[in-house]
Each structure stands twice: as structure tokens, then as C-alpha cells.
Design a protein around this motif. Sequence first.
Motif, PDB file in Angstrom:
ATOM      1  N   LEU A  59      37.030   7.501  69.114  1.00  0.00           N
ATOM      2  CA  LEU A  59      37.591   6.414  69.917  1.00  0.00           C
ATOM      3  C   LEU A  59      37.738   6.927  71.342  1.00  0.00           C
ATOM      4  N   LEU A  60      37.120   6.243  72.287  1.00  0.00           N
ATOM      5  CA  LEU A  60      37.060   6.724  73.669  1.00  0.00           C
ATOM      6  C   LEU A  60      37.661   5.685  74.612  1.00  0.00           C
ATOM      7  N   THR A  61      38.477   6.163  75.536  1.00  0.00           N
ATOM      8  CA  THR A  61      39.090   5.307  76.555  1.00  0.00           C
ATOM      9  C   THR A  61      38.706   5.829  77.932  1.00  0.00           C
ATOM     10  N   SER A 117      37.829  -1.652  78.044  1.00  0.00           N
ATOM     11  CA  SER A 117      38.662  -1.494  76.860  1.00  0.00           C
ATOM     12  C   SER A 117      38.189  -0.282  76.063  1.00  0.00           C
ATOM     13  N   PRO A 118      39.058   0.295  75.242  1.00  0.00           N
ATOM     14  CA  PRO A 118      38.624   1.414  74.394  1.00  0.00           C
ATOM     15  C   PRO A 118      37.440   1.008  73.516  1.00  0.00           C
ATOM     16  N   PHE A 119      36.534   1.925  73.269  1.00  0.00           N
ATOM     17  CA  PHE A 119      35.390   1.650  72.406  1.00  0.00           C
ATOM     18  C   PHE A 119      35.168   2.847  71.495  1.00  0.00           C
ATOM     19  N   SER A 120      34.441   2.636  70.407  1.00  0.00           N
ATOM     20  CA  SER A 120      34.318   3.673  69.395  1.00  0.00           C
ATOM     21  C   SER A 120      32.875   3.867  68.974  1.00  0.00           C
ATOM     22  N   SER A 121      32.647   4.967  68.268  1.00  0.00           N
ATOM     23  CA  SER A 121      31.343   5.223  67.671  1.00  0.00           C
ATOM     24  C   SER A 121      31.259   4.517  66.325  1.00  0.00           C
ATOM     25  N   GLY A 141      38.551  10.299  81.297  1.00  0.00           N
ATOM     26  CA  GLY A 141      39.021   9.477  80.193  1.00  0.00           C
ATOM     27  C   GLY A 141      39.657  10.313  79.101  1.00  0.00           C
ATOM     28  N   ARG A 142      40.007   9.644  78.007  1.00  0.00           N
ATOM     29  CA  ARG A 142      40.608  10.292  76.853  1.00  0.00           C
ATOM     30  C   ARG A 142      39.793   9.943  75.609  1.00  0.00           C
ATOM     31  N   TYR A 143      39.881  10.784  74.594  1.00  0.00           N
ATOM     32  CA  TYR A 143      39.187  10.508  73.337  1.00  0.00           C
ATOM     33  C   TYR A 143      40.007  11.041  72.173  1.00  0.00           C
ATOM     34  N   GLU A 144      39.817  10.447  71.030  1.00  0.00           N
ATOM     35  CA  GLU A 144      40.478  10.905  69.809  1.00  0.00           C
ATOM     36  C   GLU A 144      39.580  10.599  68.623  1.00  0.00           C
ATOM     37  N   PHE A 145      39.844  11.259  67.516  1.00  0.00           N
ATOM     38  CA  PHE A 145      39.089  11.036  66.292  1.00  0.00           C
ATOM     39  C   PHE A 145      40.002  10.344  65.279  1.00  0.00           C
ATOM     40  N   PHE A 146      39.452   9.391  64.543  1.00  0.00           N
ATOM     41  CA  PHE A 146      40.241   8.676  63.547  1.00  0.00           C
ATOM     42  C   PHE A 146      39.457   8.557  62.250  1.00  0.00           C
ATOM     43  N   LYS A 147      40.168   8.454  61.137  1.00  0.00           N
ATOM     44  CA  LYS A 147      39.529   8.367  59.833  1.00  0.00           C
ATOM     45  C   LYS A 147      38.816   7.026  59.660  1.00  0.00           C
TER      46      LYS A 147
END
Length: 251
Positions: A59-61, A117-121, A141-147
Motif C-alpha cells: 500500500l503506497l501513499t 489517493s493511496p494505491f496498492s499492488s 511518500g510512505r508505504y506499508e505491507f498488509f496481509k
Amino acid sequence: LLLEVVIFIASSDSTTSLSCPCIHFNTSGAFHTPDYPRTFAPTACLLFHFIAPPGHRVLLTMESISLPVSPKCDSFLHVYEQLHTANLSERTRPQMQICNRGGGGKSDPSPYEAIASPFSSLHRHLILHIKTTSPSNGFRGRYEFFKDDKFKVAGQRLAECAYRIDAKNGSIFSPRFPYTLPASTECIYQFLSKKRHRLTLSSKIFHLPIGCKLITEDGKDKHSEEWPAAQRSLHLTTTDEITVAIRCGER
């Protein structure tokens, strides 16, 4: 952060290739162009590769971005969201191409609206490819990983994208959320009524792409209401059973 070479651009009549330096990101955090907020020098090719652990997505912002004015999009940011692996070639099409064609009038849309807006892979990998022909401010920007199963609908699944929801409270999500809706989508969420209870639906994020619409229909008099893509919020209250449908594309 690691440097590597992951892109190979080969012509059809030779085996020569062009390599790009790439920055790896494999823990949640921040990213930015080199030396940000100092001026980002022109670069022929630079990749940002975000790699989520197995069973996760990215998830990338984008917090700030400024690309050189480029009417022909010679300077650009390409976003690759649907990669199964880290491999790119000249035939790999980006899901988004961001460039600053100029303009800047009040009626002109922002060149960065697609990534506002935030977008994801869609899978584990997400790659940004930037090319600039003149100095710019770059981006951060910022990024995080989610299940993969983080965004599950709190209800009984009846079909590929159809749910019956009897819980007193919970959340529903569009298919592949927070990734973009597929071009052809039809999903149905049926909320069952409860005696002496009132049902309230309120959106936290409501952003439908062009060509999509949300339709609500109550179970008592079959009154329906359409919420177009331009709508940015959803809020309704009822004591009856209600069905929510998301439809994208021609059917």
C-alpha cells in the motif's frame, strides 16, 4: 535499501539490453527521490521496487510529487501494480503513467490526480519507474505491507462476489480493495433486517472509478437509488432489508 539491476530493455533483432538502477524496499517506511527535498537531477531511468512478504501486498501513499513540465511526456513516472515478479521488459505496460503536460489553469485537472489517493499492488510487487529530462523537485511518500486477507467482508459469501450480511456491525469492501476495481465488476451485498433495529451504512472511503456506479435497493418497496462515480461519500439509514450493488462496465 539495496541497489540492483532488474529491468532489461531488449530490441527484437538483438540481445542488447539497457539496465536501470533500482532501489529495493522490503520493510514498511518512507521513500523519496535521491537527496529529497533538494533538486532531483535529470535521470534516464531509476526504479523503486517495493517487495511485500509472501501473502502480503503493498500500500503506497504519495505525499508530494513534482515532475518537470513535459508536453510530450518525455519526463514521467510509470506505476506497475500488477507484477507477479520483479521482471520488466519493454513490453510490460504500466498501469499508470504520470506526467506534467503543463497547463495549470483552474479548470485543468491535476496531473497527479491518479495517485492523489493511496494505491496498492495486486500481488507482492510494486515498481515505480521515473525518467526526467530536466531538474525537478522529485517525490516522497510512505508505504506499508498488509496481509491479503486484511480486507474481508463480514458476511456469508454466496458467490464469487455476492454476500449476505447478518452481523450487527462490520465492514464491507469492494473487490481487491484497496486495489483498483476491475473494469468489469458486479458485486452484491445483501443486508438482512432485524426487528427493532435500525441499519446505518456509512462510507469511510468511497471512490469509484469512471464507468462504475453503486446502487442501493430497499427490500420493502424496491425503491432504488444510484450513487455515481462522482459521489465521494455514502450514508443511509433504514429499518428494512437493503441490497447494495457495485457495477462497472457495460452489461
